[in-house]
Design a protein around this motif. Structure first.
Motif, mmCIF file in Angstrom:
data_model
loop_
_atom_site.group_PDB
_atom_site.id
_atom_site.type_symbol
_atom_site.label_atom_id
_atom_site.label_comp_id
_atom_site.label_asym_id
_atom_site.label_seq_id
_atom_site.Cartn_x
_atom_site.Cartn_y
_atom_site.Cartn_z
ATOM 1 N N UNK A 84 -13.308 3.396 25.937
ATOM 2 C CA UNK A 84 -14.997 3.236 25.288
ATOM 3 C C UNK A 84 -16.084 4.464 25.771
ATOM 4 N N UNK A 85 -15.979 4.825 26.899
ATOM 5 C CA UNK A 85 -17.324 4.780 27.809
ATOM 6 C C UNK A 85 -17.875 6.327 26.559
ATOM 7 N N UNK A 86 -16.458 6.884 26.625
ATOM 8 C CA UNK A 86 -16.747 8.984 25.886
ATOM 9 C C UNK A 86 -16.726 8.186 24.357
ATOM 10 N N UNK A 87 -16.216 7.545 23.604
ATOM 11 C CA UNK A 87 -16.410 7.152 22.369
ATOM 12 C C UNK A 87 -17.944 6.206 22.457
ATOM 13 N N UNK A 88 -18.660 5.686 23.173
ATOM 14 C CA UNK A 88 -20.341 5.232 22.857
ATOM 15 C C UNK A 88 -20.592 6.415 23.288
ATOM 16 N N UNK A 89 -20.422 6.613 23.594
ATOM 17 C CA UNK A 89 -21.551 8.286 24.353
ATOM 18 C C UNK A 89 -21.853 9.441 22.886
ATOM 19 N N UNK A 168 -20.502 13.059 14.430
ATOM 20 C CA UNK A 168 -20.558 14.175 13.640
ATOM 21 C C UNK A 168 -21.300 13.247 12.510
ATOM 22 N N UNK A 169 -20.872 12.197 11.619
ATOM 23 C CA UNK A 169 -20.066 11.482 11.138
ATOM 24 C C UNK A 169 -22.252 11.158 11.441
ATOM 25 N N UNK A 170 -22.537 10.217 12.107
ATOM 26 C CA UNK A 170 -23.098 9.595 12.386
ATOM 27 C C UNK A 170 -24.803 10.271 12.892
ATOM 28 N N UNK A 171 -24.407 11.462 12.464
ATOM 29 C CA UNK A 171 -25.536 12.253 12.225
ATOM 30 C C UNK A 171 -26.365 12.118 10.865
ATOM 31 N N UNK A 172 -25.222 11.465 9.835
ATOM 32 C CA UNK A 172 -25.924 11.582 8.359
ATOM 33 C C UNK A 172 -25.235 10.246 7.647
ATOM 34 N N UNK A 173 -24.450 9.261 8.605
ATOM 35 C CA UNK A 173 -25.107 7.601 8.377
ATOM 36 C C UNK A 173 -25.295 7.219 10.157
ATOM 37 N N UNK A 174 -26.481 6.700 10.467
ATOM 38 C CA UNK A 174 -27.034 6.106 11.729
ATOM 39 C C UNK A 174 -26.260 4.749 12.053
ATOM 40 N N UNK A 175 -25.254 4.541 10.962
ATOM 41 C CA UNK A 175 -25.224 2.422 10.446
ATOM 42 C C UNK A 175 -24.251 3.312 11.377
ATOM 43 N N UNK A 176 -23.530 3.834 11.399
ATOM 44 C CA UNK A 176 -22.416 3.781 12.199
ATOM 45 C C UNK A 176 -22.520 3.979 14.222
ATOM 46 N N UNK A 177 -23.530 4.159 14.218
ATOM 47 C CA UNK A 177 -23.681 4.207 15.954
ATOM 48 C C UNK A 177 -24.031 2.727 16.172
ATOM 49 N N UNK A 180 -20.234 0.236 15.552
ATOM 50 C CA UNK A 180 -18.941 1.238 16.005
ATOM 51 C C UNK A 180 -18.675 0.071 17.458
ATOM 52 N N UNK A 181 -20.434 -0.222 18.687
ATOM 53 C CA UNK A 181 -20.021 -1.370 19.356
ATOM 54 C C UNK A 181 -18.905 -2.553 19.563
ATOM 55 N N UNK A 182 -19.571 -2.798 18.100
ATOM 56 C CA UNK A 182 -19.325 -4.322 17.579
ATOM 57 C C UNK A 182 -17.532 -3.744 17.245
ATOM 58 N N UNK A 183 -16.942 -2.687 16.589
ATOM 59 C CA UNK A 183 -16.002 -2.292 16.148
ATOM 60 C C UNK A 183 -14.212 -1.760 17.925
ATOM 61 N N UNK A 184 -15.148 -1.957 18.560
ATOM 62 C CA UNK A 184 -15.060 -1.615 19.966
ATOM 63 C C UNK A 184 -15.089 -3.079 20.821
ATOM 64 N N UNK A 185 -15.852 -3.374 20.651
ATOM 65 C CA UNK A 185 -15.613 -4.783 20.984
ATOM 66 C C UNK A 185 -14.392 -5.543 20.278
ATOM 67 N N UNK A 186 -14.300 -5.792 19.083
ATOM 68 C CA UNK A 186 -12.898 -6.074 18.418
ATOM 69 C C UNK A 186 -11.512 -5.772 18.930
ATOM 70 N N UNK A 187 -11.838 -4.127 19.495
ATOM 71 C CA UNK A 187 -10.283 -3.562 19.507
ATOM 72 C C UNK A 187 -10.196 -3.709 20.898
#
Length: 264
Positions: A84-89, A168-177, A180-187
């Motif tokens: 999770x640390x690597x993905x979040x960063x 990379x996708x977050x550069x164009x769609x900032x909603x991803x950032x 994702x913390x919510x998705x990671x919490x679910x995961x």
């Protein structure tokens, strides 16, 4: 890909100094310094263990004792914390380093190496502390600990592959950032870390096979908790998936690099 790795190797001194500098800045001004790097995950594990120990300890097959659930929980948490640390960063790896990416001579490959290196240092120190604590409560390490490096590499590879694609996708769609913390919490709750897989009814366990972290976390638990050989086939599949995702991430970044620089 090979050319990018050569550029990154040429900047190895920069990568190493950045990792060390990041560790210094992280705890600058703190009385306990790097001790917080160990206290945070251990305190979180203690909280879960305090609340759920009486409910889950009896469901742990092949493990008994007053610290059985805490040991089980700690093993799975170690794998998840690195992932999770690597993905979040990685989510902000490009947006937070726009000033570096606009320098033509700077290889972007260095950024994920710095992130993974910093996360790896923290995780290895935590592993050393956890192994010592396990020993103090009578749960001594076994020869199966030799599989831990493979498990760490598989976790790093998977996390980097997912994280760089999302970054990379977050550069164009900032909603991803933001999502994702919510998705990671679910995961996290979809992975048998807080609970053993045995509490899930048999007809529904097949769903967990679609969660790659199920294989990694289970392998950590096999090695650190139950002192048995992990299911290497599952770990190697996750490693292969991670390599494929990293390759796709590099290709995606290469195609989108001009647009990324403009967007930043």
């Amino acid at each position: 890909m090979i050319q990018r790795l050569r550029f990154a190797w040429a900047y190895r001194d920069f990568v190493m100094s950045s990792i060390l500098n990041e560790q210094r800045i992280r705890f600058a001004g703190s009385k306990l310094g790097g001790v917080w790097m160990l206290l945070h995950p251990l305190l979180e594990v203690s909280m879960y263990a305090l609340i759920l120990s009486s409910l889950m300890a009896s469901r742990l097959k092949g493990l008994s004792g007053p610290f059985s659930y805490a040991i089980y929980l700690t093993a799975g948490s170690m794998a998840w914390s690195l992932f999770s640390e690597i993905i979040n960063r990685c989510l902000s790896v490009f947006t937070a380093n726009a000033h570096l990416l606009k320098k033509i001579s700077f290889p972007a490959m260095c950024l994920p190496l710095i992130i993974s290196g910093s996360a790896l240092v923290s995780n290895l120190l935590l592993l050393a502390a956890v192994t010592a604590i396990f020993g103090l409560v009578g749960h001594l390490p076994s020869l199966q600990m030799l599989f831990v490096p493979l498990l760490i590499v598989a976790t790093l590879t998977l996390a980097l592959g997912i994280g760089l694609i999302l970054g990379t996708l977050n550069v164009f769609m900032r909603d991803i950032g933001q999502i994702m913390p919510v998705v990671l919490q679910f995961a996290f709750w979809f992975t048998p870390i807080v609970y053993p897989i045995d509490v899930i009814p048999q007809p529904y366990r097949w769903i967990y096979q679609f969660n790659p972290m199920f294989q990694i976390v289970s392998a950590y638990q096999d090695v650190l908790v139950f002192h048995r050989m992990p299911a290497l086939s599952g770990v190697l599949v996750v490693l292969l998936v991670g390599i494929v995702l990293i390759t796709l991430a590099v290709l995606l970044y290469s195609r989108a690099k001009p647009e990324i620089v403009d967007m930043l």
